[in-house]
Design a protein around this motif. Structure first.
Motif, PDB file in Angstrom:
ATOM      1  N   ARG A 193      43.606  24.832  43.645  1.00 17.49           N
ATOM      2  CA  ARG A 193      44.432  25.846  44.289  1.00 17.49           C
ATOM      3  C   ARG A 193      43.609  27.089  44.606  1.00 17.49           C
ATOM      4  O   ARG A 193      43.802  27.731  45.625  1.00 17.49           O
ATOM      5  CB  ARG A 193      45.604  26.205  43.377  1.00 17.49           C
ATOM      6  CG  ARG A 193      46.774  26.720  44.112  1.00 17.49           C
ATOM      7  CD  ARG A 193      48.021  26.880  43.297  1.00 17.49           C
ATOM      8  NE  ARG A 193      47.886  26.671  41.871  1.00 17.49           N
ATOM      9  CZ  ARG A 193      48.640  27.254  40.967  1.00 17.49           C
ATOM     10  NH1 ARG A 193      49.573  28.079  41.328  1.00 17.49           N
ATOM     11  NH2 ARG A 193      48.486  27.006  39.689  1.00 17.49           N
ATOM     12  N   ALA A 194      42.673  27.427  43.707  1.00 18.13           N
ATOM     13  CA  ALA A 194      41.831  28.596  43.945  1.00 18.13           C
ATOM     14  C   ALA A 194      40.921  28.388  45.143  1.00 18.13           C
ATOM     15  O   ALA A 194      40.689  29.311  45.924  1.00 18.13           O
ATOM     16  CB  ALA A 194      41.006  28.894  42.701  1.00 18.13           C
TER      17      ALA A 194
ATOM     18  N   THR B 154      43.057  28.706  48.365  1.00 19.83           N
ATOM     19  CA  THR B 154      43.450  30.072  48.694  1.00 19.83           C
ATOM     20  C   THR B 154      42.267  31.020  48.774  1.00 19.83           C
ATOM     21  O   THR B 154      42.448  32.193  49.062  1.00 19.83           O
ATOM     22  CB  THR B 154      44.449  30.611  47.653  1.00 19.83           C
ATOM     23  OG1 THR B 154      43.822  30.601  46.375  1.00 19.83           O
ATOM     24  CG2 THR B 154      45.718  29.804  47.651  1.00 19.83           C
TER      25      THR B 154
ATOM     26  N   ILE C  61      44.530  33.068  39.832  1.00 28.53           N
ATOM     27  CA  ILE C  61      45.574  32.048  39.837  1.00 28.53           C
ATOM     28  C   ILE C  61      46.179  31.892  38.447  1.00 28.53           C
ATOM     29  O   ILE C  61      47.402  31.869  38.290  1.00 28.53           O
ATOM     30  CB  ILE C  61      45.006  30.695  40.335  1.00 28.53           C
ATOM     31  CG1 ILE C  61      44.409  30.826  41.735  1.00 28.53           C
ATOM     32  CG2 ILE C  61      46.059  29.609  40.279  1.00 28.53           C
ATOM     33  CD1 ILE C  61      45.395  31.165  42.815  1.00 28.53           C
ATOM     34  N   LYS C  62      45.326  31.821  37.426  1.00 29.37           N
ATOM     35  CA  LYS C  62      45.832  31.655  36.052  1.00 29.37           C
ATOM     36  C   LYS C  62      46.628  32.871  35.611  1.00 29.37           C
ATOM     37  O   LYS C  62      47.683  32.747  34.985  1.00 29.37           O
ATOM     38  CB  LYS C  62      44.675  31.399  35.100  1.00 29.37           C
ATOM     39  CG  LYS C  62      44.049  30.050  35.290  1.00 29.37           C
ATOM     40  CD  LYS C  62      42.946  29.809  34.292  1.00 29.37           C
ATOM     41  CE  LYS C  62      42.293  28.491  34.620  1.00 29.37           C
ATOM     42  NZ  LYS C  62      42.110  27.649  33.491  1.00 29.37           N
TER      43      LYS C  62
ATOM     44  N   SER D 135      48.169  35.163  37.534  1.00 33.84           N
ATOM     45  CA  SER D 135      49.425  35.298  38.258  1.00 33.84           C
ATOM     46  C   SER D 135      50.452  34.268  37.802  1.00 33.84           C
ATOM     47  O   SER D 135      51.645  34.574  37.723  1.00 33.84           O
ATOM     48  CB  SER D 135      49.195  35.199  39.765  1.00 33.84           C
ATOM     49  OG  SER D 135      48.669  33.944  40.105  1.00 33.84           O
ATOM     50  N   THR D 136      49.995  33.073  37.458  1.00 29.09           N
ATOM     51  CA  THR D 136      50.914  32.061  36.938  1.00 29.09           C
ATOM     52  C   THR D 136      51.519  32.512  35.609  1.00 29.09           C
ATOM     53  O   THR D 136      52.733  32.375  35.390  1.00 29.09           O
ATOM     54  CB  THR D 136      50.185  30.722  36.758  1.00 29.09           C
ATOM     55  OG1 THR D 136      49.639  30.325  38.011  1.00 29.09           O
ATOM     56  CG2 THR D 136      51.124  29.652  36.248  1.00 29.09           C
TER      57      THR D 136
END
Length: 80
Positions: A3-4, A7, A14-15, A17-18
């Protein structure tokens, strides 16, 4: 990491924000539960208490730049 790369952002973003989204979602469910209990038992004290707890927790768990920077630094230090 997939995903990183899609994007074009750092994996720590990513980690982080999740984790923030999950913690805020859980806290918001407390406020929703307070509203549901209010609809069932018509007790304003329960509504105010759970919505206040939810609002304070959302402010406390908001995304912080210093936390994100520390996550990025720790991820950069662990990779060879």
């Amino acid at each position: 990491t997939k995903r990183a790369s899609k994007t074009n952002s750092h994996p720590a973003v990513i980690k982080y924000s999740t984790a923030v989204i999950c913690s805020i979602a859980i806290v918001l469910n407390v406020g929703i539960a307070g509203f549901g209990m209010f609809l069932l038992i018509k007790d304003f004290q329960t509504l105010y208490l759970l919505v206040t707890i939810s609002a304070i927790a959302v402010v406390y768990h908001r995304p912080k730049k210093s936390e994100l920077e520390s996550v990025i630094a720790s991820m950069n230090n662990t990779k060879p």
